[in-house]
Design a protein around this motif. Structure first.
Motif, PDB file in Angstrom:
ATOM      1  N   MET A  52       0.823  -1.207   0.000  1.00  0.00           N
ATOM      2  CA  MET A  52       0.000   0.000   0.000  1.00  0.00           C
ATOM      3  C   MET A  52       0.859   1.261   0.000  1.00  0.00           C
ATOM      4  SD  MET A  52      -3.168  -0.577  -0.358  1.00  0.00           S
ATOM      5  CE  MET A  52      -4.591  -1.606  -0.003  1.00  0.00           C
ATOM      6  N   ILE A  53       2.035   1.212   0.605  1.00  0.00           N
ATOM      7  CA  ILE A  53       2.957   2.355   0.532  1.00  0.00           C
ATOM      8  C   ILE A  53       3.364   2.597  -0.918  1.00  0.00           C
ATOM      9  CG2 ILE A  53       5.273   3.178   1.138  1.00  0.00           C
ATOM     10  CD1 ILE A  53       4.957   1.606   3.776  1.00  0.00           C
ATOM     11  N   ALA A  54       3.668   1.503  -1.633  1.00  0.00           N
ATOM     12  CA  ALA A  54       4.039   1.621  -3.045  1.00  0.00           C
ATOM     13  C   ALA A  54       2.885   2.198  -3.868  1.00  0.00           C
ATOM     14  CB  ALA A  54       4.458   0.260  -3.593  1.00  0.00           C
ATOM     15  N   VAL A  55       1.664   1.772  -3.550  1.00  0.00           N
ATOM     16  CA  VAL A  55       0.484   2.307  -4.234  1.00  0.00           C
ATOM     17  C   VAL A  55       0.370   3.802  -3.973  1.00  0.00           C
ATOM     18  CG1 VAL A  55      -2.050   2.294  -4.259  1.00  0.00           C
ATOM     19  CG2 VAL A  55      -0.795   0.125  -4.261  1.00  0.00           C
ATOM     20  N   ALA A  56       0.489   4.191  -2.712  1.00  0.00           N
ATOM     21  CA  ALA A  56       0.364   5.612  -2.350  1.00  0.00           C
ATOM     22  C   ALA A  56       1.437   6.452  -3.035  1.00  0.00           C
ATOM     23  CB  ALA A  56       0.452   5.776  -0.836  1.00  0.00           C
ATOM     24  N   SER A  57       2.653   5.914  -3.151  1.00  0.00           N
ATOM     25  CA  SER A  57       3.742   6.686  -3.747  1.00  0.00           C
ATOM     26  C   SER A  57       3.497   6.970  -5.219  1.00  0.00           C
ATOM     27  CB  SER A  57       5.065   5.937  -3.570  1.00  0.00           C
ATOM     28  OG  SER A  57       5.106   4.749  -4.340  1.00  0.00           O
ATOM     29  N   ILE A  58       2.830   6.037  -5.914  1.00  0.00           N
ATOM     30  CA  ILE A  58       2.502   6.261  -7.326  1.00  0.00           C
ATOM     31  C   ILE A  58       1.282   7.171  -7.458  1.00  0.00           C
ATOM     32  CG2 ILE A  58       1.754   5.151  -9.461  1.00  0.00           C
ATOM     33  CD1 ILE A  58       4.732   4.759  -8.733  1.00  0.00           C
ATOM     34  N   LEU A  59       0.275   6.959  -6.633  1.00  0.00           N
ATOM     35  CA  LEU A  59      -0.929   7.792  -6.717  1.00  0.00           C
ATOM     36  C   LEU A  59      -0.612   9.255  -6.417  1.00  0.00           C
ATOM     37  CD1 LEU A  59      -3.652   5.576  -4.999  1.00  0.00           C
ATOM     38  CD2 LEU A  59      -3.080   5.753  -7.427  1.00  0.00           C
ATOM     39  N   ALA A  60       0.343   9.490  -5.533  1.00  0.00           N
ATOM     40  CA  ALA A  60       0.708  10.871  -5.178  1.00  0.00           C
ATOM     41  C   ALA A  60       1.325  11.616  -6.352  1.00  0.00           C
ATOM     42  CB  ALA A  60       1.669  10.864  -3.988  1.00  0.00           C
ATOM     43  N   MET A  61       1.808  10.890  -7.348  1.00  0.00           N
ATOM     44  CA  MET A  61       2.405  11.526  -8.527  1.00  0.00           C
ATOM     45  C   MET A  61       1.341  12.010  -9.514  1.00  0.00           C
ATOM     46  SD  MET A  61       5.544   8.830  -9.038  1.00  0.00           S
ATOM     47  CE  MET A  61       6.246   9.655 -10.483  1.00  0.00           C
ATOM     48  N   ASP A  62       0.102  11.527  -9.344  1.00  0.00           N
ATOM     49  CA  ASP A  62      -1.028  11.984 -10.162  1.00  0.00           C
ATOM     50  C   ASP A  62      -0.783  11.770 -11.658  1.00  0.00           C
ATOM     51  OD1 ASP A  62      -3.570  13.055 -10.557  1.00  0.00           O
ATOM     52  OD2 ASP A  62      -2.822  15.103 -10.734  1.00  0.00           O
ATOM     53  N   THR A  63      -0.338  10.574 -12.028  1.00  0.00           N
ATOM     54  CA  THR A  63      -0.062  10.266 -13.436  1.00  0.00           C
ATOM     55  C   THR A  63      -1.345   9.953 -14.197  1.00  0.00           C
ATOM     56  OG1 THR A  63       0.305   7.940 -12.871  1.00  0.00           O
ATOM     57  CG2 THR A  63       2.237   9.381 -12.912  1.00  0.00           C
ATOM     58  N   ASP A  64      -1.322  10.166 -15.514  1.00  0.00           N
ATOM     59  CA  ASP A  64      -2.482   9.862 -16.350  1.00  0.00           C
ATOM     60  C   ASP A  64      -2.738   8.360 -16.458  1.00  0.00           C
ATOM     61  OD1 ASP A  64      -2.679  12.548 -16.819  1.00  0.00           O
ATOM     62  OD2 ASP A  64      -1.910  12.488 -18.863  1.00  0.00           O
ATOM     63  N   ILE A  65      -1.670   7.581 -16.415  1.00  0.00           N
ATOM     64  CA  ILE A  65      -1.761   6.127 -16.526  1.00  0.00           C
ATOM     65  C   ILE A  65      -1.209   5.515 -15.247  1.00  0.00           C
ATOM     66  CG2 ILE A  65      -1.048   4.072 -17.825  1.00  0.00           C
ATOM     67  CD1 ILE A  65      -0.635   5.914 -20.249  1.00  0.00           C
ATOM     68  N   VAL A  66      -1.966   4.589 -14.662  1.00  0.00           N
ATOM     69  CA  VAL A  66      -1.526   3.891 -13.453  1.00  0.00           C
ATOM     70  C   VAL A  66      -1.550   2.390 -13.731  1.00  0.00           C
ATOM     71  CG1 VAL A  66      -1.880   3.505 -10.989  1.00  0.00           C
ATOM     72  CG2 VAL A  66      -2.479   5.724 -12.003  1.00  0.00           C
ATOM     73  N   ILE A  67      -0.407   1.747 -13.543  1.00  0.00           N
ATOM     74  CA  ILE A  67      -0.285   0.311 -13.780  1.00  0.00           C
ATOM     75  C   ILE A  67       0.011  -0.378 -12.453  1.00  0.00           C
ATOM     76  CG2 ILE A  67       0.912  -1.505 -15.049  1.00  0.00           C
ATOM     77  CD1 ILE A  67       1.798   0.667 -17.039  1.00  0.00           C
ATOM     78  N   PHE A  68      -0.793  -1.380 -12.120  1.00  0.00           N
ATOM     79  CA  PHE A  68      -0.575  -2.174 -10.918  1.00  0.00           C
ATOM     80  C   PHE A  68      -0.120  -3.567 -11.320  1.00  0.00           C
ATOM     81  CE2 PHE A  68      -3.995   0.817  -9.855  1.00  0.00           C
ATOM     82  CZ  PHE A  68      -3.565   1.347  -8.644  1.00  0.00           C
ATOM     83  N   ASP A  69       0.958  -4.039 -10.706  1.00  0.00           N
ATOM     84  CA  ASP A  69       1.417  -5.406 -10.936  1.00  0.00           C
ATOM     85  C   ASP A  69       1.118  -6.211  -9.669  1.00  0.00           C
ATOM     86  OD1 ASP A  69       2.656  -7.746 -11.709  1.00  0.00           O
ATOM     87  OD2 ASP A  69       4.510  -6.801 -12.363  1.00  0.00           O
ATOM     88  N   GLU A  70       0.127  -7.092  -9.751  1.00  0.00           N
ATOM     89  CA  GLU A  70      -0.304  -7.936  -8.637  1.00  0.00           C
ATOM     90  C   GLU A  70      -0.613  -7.122  -7.371  1.00  0.00           C
ATOM     91  OE1 GLU A  70      -1.122 -10.924  -8.974  1.00  0.00           O
ATOM     92  OE2 GLU A  70      -0.111 -11.573 -10.787  1.00  0.00           O
TER      93      GLU A  70
END
Length: 267
Positions: free
Chosen positions: A149-167
């Motif tokens: 979830m920390i990794a998820v939060a770190s990407i979401l905080a960047m506010d990118t147009d495309i979000v890719i989740f691996d497992e």
């Protein structure tokens, strides 16, 4: 192929081939348009290679990768960091700071967000994943599910147009999976493109309207999730099972492909 130009029509691959010695991906032609999409298939099918190409962590030996009208096949991950965010399968491969807040702050600051904006975004996303109260802790003192979830939060905080989740569901309990489902739906509501590699077929059935199936570096299927789990021949080739609820409904004698509990209850 007509390439996409907006957030909800963000990425297309044309004649993609990636090769070290033997080709890993061959003849992949696909365009993503907005709807959150699950990417499934057995280990070694080419799923992670596929998304690493989109993130520019790998480069194709031929073919094109178009994002928002630009061919990114020769660009770098740093140059598209503000456009494409990738949550790694193993958070230990992504986390390197000794403080949770600093970890989530790194991405936003690195792409040029002002410090006060980056901190606000980091705190909002940590609150979203339920870890704001652990902002001052060392990530490696937390559980695997929390580090994910920390990794998820770190990407979401960047506010990118495309979000890719691996497992993303790896190590998550029912509450964590519910939170991830809410996050994916909210990202879609914000106009972002969400791609998700998964082995959790139950989560696929509950969350995604579109599914693509990989096998041996080739795209076997691309279309509605319900039809994906109806095509037994393709599932057998890809060595993918139907969701547990779908299997249960079949054993109970119900016709069609049921994907959600409410569908079974209605029957």
């Amino acid at each position: 192929m007509t390439s996409a130009s907006l957030k909800r029509e963000s990425a297309s691959w044309s004649g993609l081939v990636f090769s070290l010695e033997a080709p890993i991906l061959q003849g992949i032609n696909v365009t993503f348009r907005g709807e959150p999409t699950a990417i499934i298939g057995q280990n070694g099918a080419g799923k992670t290679t596929f998304v690493k190409l989109l993130k520019a962590l790998l480069k194709p030996s031929s073919g094109d990768i178009i994002i928002n009208g630009k061919n990114i096949k020769n660009t770098t991950a740093a140059k598209i960091a503000s456009t494409v965010g990738l949550v790694f399968q193993n958070p230990n491969d992504q986390i390197f700071k000794n403080n949770v807040l600093d970890e989530v702050l790194f991405g936003p600051l690195n792409i040029g967000q002002a410090p006060e904006v980056a901190r606000a975004n980091a705190e909002i996303m940590l609150d979203l994943v339920g870890l704001l109260d652990k902002a001052g802790e060392n990530p490696y003192d937390l559980s695997l599910a929390e580090r994910k979830m920390i990794a998820v939060a770190s990407i979401l905080a960047m506010d990118t147009d495309i979000v890719i989740f691996d497992e993303p569901t790896m190590g998550q309990d029912a509450r964590g999976k519910k939170k991830l489902k809410e996050i994916i739906r909210e990202l879609y509501a914000q106009g972002k493109l969400v791609l998700c590699i998964l082995h959790d077929m139950d989560f696929v059935a509950e969350t995604f309207g579109r599914t693509v199936i990989f096998s041996n570096g080739k795209l076997l299927y691309d279309g509605p999730t319900r039809q994906a789990f109806a095509g037994q021949a393709i599932l057998d080739t890809a060595r993918v099972e139907q969701p547990h609820l779908t299997q249960l409904a079949c054993k109970m004698g119900y016709d069609g492909v049921l994907l959600k509990l409410e569908e079974l209850i209605k029957r």
